[in-house]
Each structure stands twice: as structure tokens, then as C-alpha cells.
Design an enzyme around this catalytic site. Structure first.
Site, PDB file in Angstrom:
ATOM      1  N   LYS A  44      57.996  25.132 -12.863  1.00 33.53           N
ATOM      2  CA  LYS A  44      57.145  24.126 -13.484  1.00 33.53           C
ATOM      3  C   LYS A  44      57.480  22.690 -13.092  1.00 33.53           C
ATOM      4  CE  LYS A  44      54.173  24.979 -15.407  1.00 33.53           C
ATOM      5  NZ  LYS A  44      52.843  25.598 -15.617  1.00 33.53           N
TER       6      LYS A  44
HETATM    7  N1  PMP Z   1      57.360  31.709 -15.671  1.00 33.94           N
HETATM    8  C1  PMP Z   1      57.855  30.830 -16.544  1.00 33.94           C
HETATM    9  C2  PMP Z   1      59.254  31.026 -17.035  1.00 33.94           C
HETATM   10  C3  PMP Z   1      57.071  29.745 -16.992  1.00 33.94           C
HETATM   11  O1  PMP Z   1      57.570  28.870 -17.881  1.00 33.94           O
HETATM   12  C4  PMP Z   1      55.745  29.618 -16.505  1.00 33.94           C
HETATM   13  C5  PMP Z   1      54.876  28.481 -16.965  1.00 33.94           C
HETATM   14  N2  PMP Z   1      54.468  28.470 -18.276  1.00 33.94           N
HETATM   15  C6  PMP Z   1      55.257  30.578 -15.615  1.00 33.94           C
HETATM   16  C7  PMP Z   1      56.102  31.602 -15.203  1.00 33.94           C
HETATM   17  C8  PMP Z   1      53.818  30.567 -15.135  1.00 33.94           C
HETATM   18  O2  PMP Z   1      53.468  29.516 -14.315  1.00 33.94           O
HETATM   19  P1  PMP Z   1      52.002  28.914 -14.296  1.00 33.94           P
HETATM   20  O3  PMP Z   1      51.867  28.048 -15.519  1.00 33.94           O
HETATM   21  O4  PMP Z   1      51.925  28.130 -13.047  1.00 33.94           O
HETATM   22  O5  PMP Z   1      51.013  30.022 -14.345  1.00 33.94           O
END
Ligand code: PMP
Length: 337
Positions: A44
Site C-alpha cells: 500500500k
Molecule cells: N494485502 C494487504 C495486507 C492489504 O492491506 C491490502 C490493501 N487493503 C491488500 C492486500 C490489497 O491491495 P489493494 O487495495 O490494492 O487491492
């Protein structure tokens, strides 16, 4: 002398790491993008930098303006480190059921953390709506204004992945990638990377990995958002199609249970020395599914989103795991017997 002049220069350009045990298991090359190596410890950081750069350019975030966001935690950490480096304070609204390690990390960075009860998205007190309201109020009150990052629907999120993570994967595999698979929270990671990869080679298979407690698997398979089960993973799954996720070229969707993802995570600690968080376990279990579907000899890339140390109190806690029908890894079960 070669030195970076800002921590922001260390975001992105992460290594691609072969997951040896899973590659041997499947006869495919299973490669993980080591996003846990970003300075804030997760994938992120990219979304945070993309959104803040975009808002500063457009003027939506003024010099000295405050950044407000609703987040499961990792985006808040990214926004706070980016904000600190660029002279912006951050206010982070977070559901109070997220890991204590993420909350403590945010506070250590100096983020102003506001914990609220978790409620469904349609409730006006959901963390996304609460943070949006707070940003609007503060924008009126503060001299330099306030900016709501809006990571779920702000397309600067997926754009940043489309211009950084996607091309990095293409270059690191020298274009020899057959499949990409990832779980999604905002959709930024999956959408941005898939767009770039499909534009580079339309034959690359894009797979969605969906945990329990999320409605996206049913949406892509049956056309209807339907939430089933639950998961200890944090930051992934959704009950709506965000603007970032909309129109993502998804070829196949997998529903991944914690019973498959968590033991796999524990195995990787001992077999490879990798301690990863729950969403990485969902991603890797899905990478194995895609490898089985494509057959031996293919190259599959996924995301290693963050570290398991960010969830220590849950991931390595006998009682917590037992309450979810899961068990401690063998070496910890012995130590505390
Ligand atoms: N894995 C973790 C640990 C996250 O915090 C997030 C984001 N909320 C994601 C995956 C998913 O990423 P995205 O928001 O880009 O879909």
C-alpha cells in the site's frame, strides 16, 4: 556517491522472489513480488504515493494540507510516511477489529488514529464514509484544507500500479509471464497490474483470489455479490465493485479458504525463511491453483503484500487460531506445550 534523498524513492522497484517450495510442488515458476520490502512494509505504500502525488499535482491537496483516509491500516501507514516526508499530517479512520500491530505502527509514525466499530459499507458509519465526512468538515475549518484520499474509488491508486508494478513485473520476467493472480481490497493492485500485463500480452491469464467474508468470487462466477464465510486475512475482500476494480480483465476467480492459506504460510517460514501476512497466504494458495490449471512449465506471479510480523498476536496465537479452526505451526505448538 549514490544515495537516495528521500524515503519516497525507496517505494516500489521491489525484487521478484521465486517461491521455491511451491515452484517445485507445481512444476511452474511461482514468483512473488516482495512488496513487504517497501519502506512502510506493504504494497500500500505504492497506492499512498500515487494518490498523494496526484492530489498535490491537481491541487486537491494543498501545501501543508491534512490527509484523511479510511483504511484497514496499511494504506494509513503508507499515507502517513508519505505525508511526513512531504509535510502533511494524517488522520486515519480505521475499524477497531484490525491487528494491534498495524494500529501501533500507525501511531509510531505519528498518524492520528481514530478507531471506530466495523459496520457494513451501506451503514453511514462505515469507516470509508466516516473518513469522507471528516475530511469535508476539516477542509472547511483548516487553513490549508484537508484532502480525502478515497483509495477505493480514486483511480490514482490503480494508475500507480499500472505505471510501476505492472512494468516491473514485465521487465523482471522478461515478458515471460503466463499468469498473474492476486486478492483485492481496493482493487488497485490487481486492476493496475492486469491492465498493464494484458496490454503487453493479452494471453496472460489474470486470476482473482478471494478470501472468505468477501463477495467478489460469487460476483465473477455467478454475477451476484454474495458474501460467504470468513477469513483471518486483513485488507482484502470486498462487498462491492470499486471504481478501481471495475472493468478489470479477470479470466478466472478462486475462492481460497484460510485452511489452505494459513498452513501454507507456516510452511514457508520453515522451508524458505519467509514470514508473510494472511493476504500473501491467500495469494500463494491461489497461485498454486492457477499453476494446477495452467499445467507445469508456466510462470505465475503474485504479490507478497506484507509481513506476518504485522499480525503476530493473531497469526502465532494458539487461542486465536483455535477460535478460527486453525492450529499453530508445529514448532510453536511444541514450544508452548
Ligand atoms: N494485502 C494487504 C495486507 C492489504 O492491506 C491490502 C490493501 N487493503 C491488500 C492486500 C490489497 O491491495 P489493494 O487495495 O490494492 O487491492
Amino acid at each position: 556517491m549514490s544515495a537516495s534523498h528521500s524515503i519516497l524513492d525507496l517505494i516500489g522497484n521491489t525484487p521478484l522472489l521465486r517461491v521455491n517450495s511451491l515452484s517445485e510442488l507445481t512444476g511452474c515458476e511461482i514468483l512473488g513480488k516482495a512488496e513487504f520490502l517497501n519502506p512502510g512494509g506493504s504494497v500500500k505504500d505504492r497506492a499512498a504515493l500515487g494518490i498523494i502525488n496526484d492530489a498535490r499535482q491537481s491541487g486537491a491537496l494543498k501545501p501543508g494540507g491534512v490527509i484523511v483516509e479510511g483504511t484497514a491500516g496499511n494504506t494509513g501507514i503508507g499515507l502517513t510516511l508519505v505525508g511526513n516526508a512531504l509535510g502533511h499530517r494524517t488522520i486515519i479512520v480505521m475499524p477497531n477489529n484490525q491487528s494491534r500491530e498495524k494500529i501501533n505502527t500507525l501511531r509510531a509514525y505519528g498518524g492520528d488514529v481514530r478507531l471506530i466499530p466495523p459496520v457494513p459499507y451501506k451503514n453511514p458509519d462505515h469507516f470509508v464514509h466516516t473518513s469522507q465526512r471528516l475530511a469535508a468538515e476539516l477542509d472547511e475549518q483548516l487553513e490549508n484544507g484537508a484532502f480525502w484520499a478515497g483509495q477505493f474509488d480514486n483511480l490514482a491508486n490503480r494508475r500507480f500500479h499500472e505505471v510501476t508494478t505492472g512494468p516491473e513485473i514485465w521487465q523482471q520476467t522478461e515478458g515471460r509471464v503466463d499468469g498473474f493472480v492476486s486478492a483485492t481490497g481496493t482493487g488497485g493492485t490487481l486492476a493496475g497490474i492486469s491492465r498493464y500485463l494484458k496490454a503487453s500480452n493479452p494471453d496472460i491469464k489474470i486470476a482473482l483470489a478471494d478470501p472468505g467474508g468477501s463477495g467478489l468470487y460469487n460476483y465473477y462466477v455467478n454475477g451476484e455479490i454474495k458474501v460467504e464465510g470468513s477469513s483471518i486475512s486483513e485488507g482484502i475482500g470486498n462487498s462491492r465493485i470499486t471504481a478501481n476494480l471495475a472493468d478489470t480483465p479477470i479470466d478466472v476467480a478462486y475462492r481460497i479458504d484460510d485452511k489452505d492459506a494459513i498452513p501454507l504460510l507456516f510452511d514457508l517460514i520453515r522451508s524458505e525463511g519467509m514470514i508473510l501476512g494472511g493476504s500473501s497466504g491467500i495469494n500463494l494458495a491461489a497461485a498454486v491453483r492457477l499453476a494446477r490449471e495452467l499445467g507445469p512449465g508456466h510462470t505465475i506471479v503474485t504479490i507478497l503484500c506484507d509481513s506476518g510480523l504485522r499480525y503476530q498476536e493473531r497469526l502465532f496465537n494458539r487461542d486465536f487460531l483455535a477460535s478460527k479452526g486453525l492450529t499453530l505451526p508445529a514448532w510453536l505448538a511444541q514450544d508452548s506445550a
